[in-house]
Design a protein around this motif. Sequence first.
Motif, PDB file in Angstrom:
ATOM      1  N   SER A 155       0.802  -1.216  -0.055  1.00 49.09           N
ATOM      2  CA  SER A 155      -0.143   0.126   0.050  1.00 49.09           C
ATOM      3  C   SER A 155       0.932   1.141  -0.013  1.00 49.09           C
ATOM      4  O   SER A 155       0.773   2.224  -0.948  1.00 49.09           O
ATOM      5  N   LYS A 156       1.727   1.184   0.830  1.00 54.04           N
ATOM      6  CA  LYS A 156       2.801   2.331   1.023  1.00 54.04           C
ATOM      7  C   LYS A 156       3.721   2.617  -0.002  1.00 54.04           C
ATOM      8  O   LYS A 156       3.684   3.737  -0.819  1.00 54.04           O
ATOM      9  N   MET A 157       4.147   1.513  -0.913  1.00 56.65           N
ATOM     10  CA  MET A 157       4.868   1.707  -2.033  1.00 56.65           C
ATOM     11  C   MET A 157       4.147   2.002  -3.217  1.00 56.65           C
ATOM     12  O   MET A 157       4.906   2.772  -4.191  1.00 56.65           O
ATOM     13  N   ALA A 158       2.972   1.523  -3.346  1.00 56.24           N
ATOM     14  CA  ALA A 158       2.080   1.931  -4.468  1.00 56.24           C
ATOM     15  C   ALA A 158       1.235   3.094  -4.353  1.00 56.24           C
ATOM     16  O   ALA A 158       0.437   3.678  -5.468  1.00 56.24           O
ATOM     17  N   ARG A 159       1.152   3.367  -3.128  1.00 56.93           N
ATOM     18  CA  ARG A 159       0.405   4.602  -2.795  1.00 56.93           C
ATOM     19  C   ARG A 159      -1.150   4.387  -3.302  1.00 56.93           C
ATOM     20  O   ARG A 159      -1.759   5.187  -3.617  1.00 56.93           O
ATOM     21  N   VAL A 160      -1.494   3.343  -2.820  1.00 55.01           N
ATOM     22  CA  VAL A 160      -2.807   2.761  -2.922  1.00 55.01           C
ATOM     23  C   VAL A 160      -3.385   2.263  -1.601  1.00 55.01           C
ATOM     24  O   VAL A 160      -2.723   1.696  -0.682  1.00 55.01           O
ATOM     25  N   HIS A 161      -4.414   2.710  -1.106  1.00 58.11           N
ATOM     26  CA  HIS A 161      -5.084   2.481   0.251  1.00 58.11           C
ATOM     27  C   HIS A 161      -5.020   0.958   0.231  1.00 58.11           C
ATOM     28  O   HIS A 161      -5.322   0.068  -0.468  1.00 58.11           O
TER      29      HIS A 161
END
Length: 123
Positions: free
Chosen positions: A30-36
Amino acid sequence: MKPSSKQISGVQKRILSARAKRNLSYADLSKMARVHASQVSRICAGDFKTFSNNVVQICKVLKVKVPRLEEEIDMDTEWAKAHASLRRIWDETPEGAMTIRRVLDAIADLRASHSPNDAGPLR
């Protein structure tokens, strides 16, 4: 055009495999892809119908190839050429899409401001 269930299943399997190889949690991804994180969980479970921006971002982080969808057969030839040109210049990031949209909007604004009394179409 929407991906087939076979394409979705293939992408989901590749996502799961890549995530397992890197030993990433949903929170890490989630953090790496900037997706919830809830979206990461849903996508990893194969619960998606299109290759949305979230799916593409996760695939990019995991270096998973997203299959290209075939365009509709009856697509106008000139539109197909324009579409191919857009695909060549897009780096498949939201920022890249925003830049292309801004350039196209600027062209549309120029066309709209072009007076019909001028000598011919804007080229």
